[in-house]
Design a protein around this motif. Structure first.
Motif, PDB file in Angstrom:
ATOM      1  N   ARG A  51      -3.863   0.417   1.872  1.00 25.75           N
ATOM      2  CA  ARG A  51      -4.505   0.385   0.822  1.00 25.75           C
ATOM      3  C   ARG A  51      -3.699   1.034  -0.103  1.00 25.75           C
ATOM      4  NH1 ARG A  51      -9.741   3.178   3.411  1.00 25.75           N
ATOM      5  NH2 ARG A  51     -10.968   2.060   4.271  1.00 25.75           N
ATOM      6  N   ASN A  52      -2.389   1.354   0.295  1.00 29.20           N
ATOM      7  CA  ASN A  52      -2.057   2.054  -0.685  1.00 29.20           C
ATOM      8  C   ASN A  52      -0.713   1.334  -0.843  1.00 29.20           C
ATOM      9  OD1 ASN A  52      -2.794   4.670  -1.128  1.00 29.20           O
ATOM     10  ND2 ASN A  52      -1.847   5.657   0.646  1.00 29.20           N
ATOM     11  N   ASN A 103      -5.671   4.114   5.799  1.00 29.95           N
ATOM     12  CA  ASN A 103      -5.585   4.083   4.154  1.00 29.95           C
ATOM     13  C   ASN A 103      -3.547   3.923   3.625  1.00 29.95           C
ATOM     14  OD1 ASN A 103      -7.944   5.963   4.270  1.00 29.95           O
ATOM     15  ND2 ASN A 103      -6.976   7.859   5.692  1.00 29.95           N
TER      16      ASN A 103
END
Length: 167
Positions: A166-167, A163
């Motif tokens: 992905r940011n 996660n």
């Protein structure tokens, strides 16, 4: 009827790889490629980038296989996993800063930024597993907990890491 498991004599395979046998290279790739690719995908969730890293991994394996015996790893697969992890972390986890010789020229290494977001206990687990390459059982013994707890923590850490990337 199911396919029978194939046993690979690592010593023979290593000797064939050192002798630059193309058949040994193909066998090594076919046998271990999927597992190493899966390991890369845990660090780099982009398939194209993961494929490029896998190519880099096998180029390094083929050119450095003679160093395996001096590496201290008990198995060829263990050595390849450690090398794969190092390359995936090095090539797959940096910011827009340019990396030269393993050093980020500008910006902070995203892996370090991610590690800093973890609670202290998870930082230790992540460090021991990904930077030191220790198995979950060894980490559990060191920390005085059950291996299942370490496995659960690592699963949570890797979800958080994907996660974060992905940011």
């Amino acid at each position: 009827m199911g396919q029978a498991a194939v046993h690979i004599d690592e010593h023979l395979l290593i000797e064939r790889l050192i002798a630059d046998d193309p058949g040994a290279r193909e066998l090594l790739y076919d046998y271990y490629g999927p597992a190493l690719f899966s390991l890369i995908l845990q660090v780099v969730p982009d398939n194209k980038k993961a494929e490029d890293i896998l190519t880099t991994v096998f180029v390094r394996i083929y050119s450095e296989v003679y160093t395996y015996k001096q590496s201290g790893n008990a198995t060829l697969f263990g050595w390849m996993m450690r090398l794969t992890r190092e390359i995936a972390l090095s090539e797959g986890c940096h910011t827009d800063g340019k990396i030269v010789g393993g050093v980020t020229i500008q910006g902070q290494h995203s892996l370090q930024r991610f590690t800093n977001t973890l609670p202290q206990e998870k930082q230790k687990i992540f460090y021991l597993c990904y930077f030191k390459g220790l198995p979950k059982e060894a980490i559990a013994r060191m920390m005085g907990v059950e291996a299942e707890m370490i496995a659960g923590q690592m699963k949570e850490i890797m979800v958080a890491f994907r996660n974060f990337l992905r940011n």
